[in-house]
Enzyme design. Structure first.
Site, PDB file in Angstrom:
ATOM      1  N   SER A  15      47.528  40.479  36.554  1.00  0.00           N
ATOM      2  CA  SER A  15      48.411  41.639  36.748  1.00  0.00           C
ATOM      3  C   SER A  15      47.733  42.981  36.458  1.00  0.00           C
ATOM      4  O   SER A  15      48.355  43.907  35.932  1.00  0.00           O
ATOM      5  CB  SER A  15      49.702  41.476  35.925  1.00  0.00           C
ATOM      6  OG  SER A  15      50.417  40.331  36.365  1.00  0.00           O
ATOM      7  N   GLY A  70      49.811  37.105  38.545  1.00  0.00           N
ATOM      8  CA  GLY A  70      50.845  37.269  39.564  1.00  0.00           C
ATOM      9  C   GLY A  70      52.241  37.447  39.009  1.00  0.00           C
ATOM     10  O   GLY A  70      53.225  37.371  39.742  1.00  0.00           O
ATOM     11  N   ASN A 116      40.336  39.362  44.414  1.00  0.00           N
ATOM     12  CA  ASN A 116      40.504  37.982  44.866  1.00  0.00           C
ATOM     13  C   ASN A 116      41.708  37.979  45.798  1.00  0.00           C
ATOM     14  O   ASN A 116      42.846  38.056  45.348  1.00  0.00           O
ATOM     15  CB  ASN A 116      40.737  37.063  43.656  1.00  0.00           C
ATOM     16  CG  ASN A 116      41.060  35.642  44.090  1.00  0.00           C
ATOM     17  OD1 ASN A 116      40.907  35.277  45.249  1.00  0.00           O
ATOM     18  ND2 ASN A 116      41.506  34.827  43.136  1.00  0.00           N
TER      19      ASN A 116
HETATM   20  O1  LIG Z   1      42.055  36.126  40.548  1.00  0.00           O
HETATM   21  C1  LIG Z   1      42.913  36.957  40.268  1.00  0.00           C
HETATM   22  C2  LIG Z   1      43.985  36.628  39.367  1.00  0.00           C
HETATM   23  O2  LIG Z   1      44.529  35.400  39.625  1.00  0.00           O
HETATM   24  C3  LIG Z   1      44.952  37.727  39.082  1.00  0.00           C
HETATM   25  O3  LIG Z   1      45.944  37.825  40.052  1.00  0.00           O
HETATM   26  P1  LIG Z   1      46.992  39.054  39.945  1.00  0.00           P
HETATM   27  O4  LIG Z   1      46.161  40.282  39.808  1.00  0.00           O
HETATM   28  O5  LIG Z   1      47.768  38.994  41.206  1.00  0.00           O
HETATM   29  O6  LIG Z   1      47.803  38.801  38.712  1.00  0.00           O
END
Ligand SMILES: O=C[C@H](O)COP(=O)(O)O
Length: 250
Positions: free
Chosen positions: A212, A172, A9
């Site tokens: 994450s 994140g 994403n």
């Molecule tokens: O859609 C993906 C998630 O919001 C995970 O984001 P991240 O991998 O940056 O923590």
């Protein structure tokens, strides 16, 4: 046997030109056929990505969609528009959309139905906030979101739907859930689907973990019996890291 899905994403990152460079790196990689790899990009990068990735086995997805087919909805994009652009997947109900764009369980359900009716595969996000986790409400919150998102779907539609369990506090932040905690919630989600549909549907539905995920921790999630891949934000922005994630998921 459920096929693992690794979906990137990109959120609000990358121009069409940057997406094309990323796709060029992906096309050079040796990606395992046993893993479904998907890139969910900003709307403006989707046509270029479709052009680059058609025939490679790598899917292209959007990050949002409107539930109406057309009309006076300034700034929105519909399922037929995404289909016409060659898009196959769409993320629905990401916690960022729930938190910043007033997405509700009701609009998530309308979007899931519209996506399935129009031939897109929905990736439906559910997950608790830190406060909800600390108040021991994780299962209650996740059950409500799963039941609302899948209300009114046929068994066949539910089997096509991908659920992404994303605890909001892990997104994140660099603080991923432990694989054991994520497995417990994903197993609970599968039980919720079994209660709402039946065990056969629950056995077929794919459930991802997100929050994450990186090449360094993907193995611990993938080996859990109820986790069928990952929805990845930050670590999907770099082609090398995305390739490692897909390779690790086989
Ligand atoms: O859609 C993906 C998630 O919001 C995970 O984001 P991240 O991998 O940056 O923590």
């Amino acid at each position: 046997m459920r096929k693992p899905v690794i979906a990137g994403n990109w959120k609000m990152h990358k121009t069409a030109e940057e997406a094309v460079s990323f796709a060029a790196e992906l096309k050079q990689a040796d990606l395992p056929g046993e893993v479904e790899a998907v890139i969910c990009a900003p709307f403006l990068a989707l046509p270029a990505l479709v052009e680059e990735l058609t025939g490679t086995g790598i899917g292209v997805g959007a990050q949002n969609v409107h539930f109406e087919q057309q009309g006076a909805f300034t700034g929105e994009v519909s399922v037929p528009m995404l289909k016409a652009a060659g898009v196959t997947y769409v993320i629905i109900g990401h916690s960022e959309r729930r938190a910043y764009f007033a997405e509700t369980d009701e609009t998530v359900n309308k979007k899931v139905k519209a996506a399935l009716n129009g031939g897109l595969i929905p990736i439906v996000c559910v997950g608790e906030t830190l406060e909800e986790r600390e108040n021991d409400q994780t299962k209650e919150v996740v059950r409500k979101q799963v039941k609302a998102a899948s209300a009114g779907l046929s068994s066949d539609e539910m089997k096509k739907t991908i659920i992404a369990y994303e605890p909001v506090w892990a997104i994140g932040t660099g603080k991923a859930s432990t694989a054991e905690d994520a497995e417990e919630v994903c197993s609970f989600i599968r039980k919720t689907v079994a209660d709402q549909f039946d065990q056969q549907v629950a056995n077929e539905v794919r459930i991802q973990y997100g929050g994450s995920v990186k090449p360094e921790n993907i193995d611990s999630f993938i080996k859990q019996p109820n986790i069928d891949g990952a929805l990845v934000g930050g670590a999907s922005l770099n082609a090398g890291s995305f390739i490692q994630l897909v390779q690790a998921a086989k």
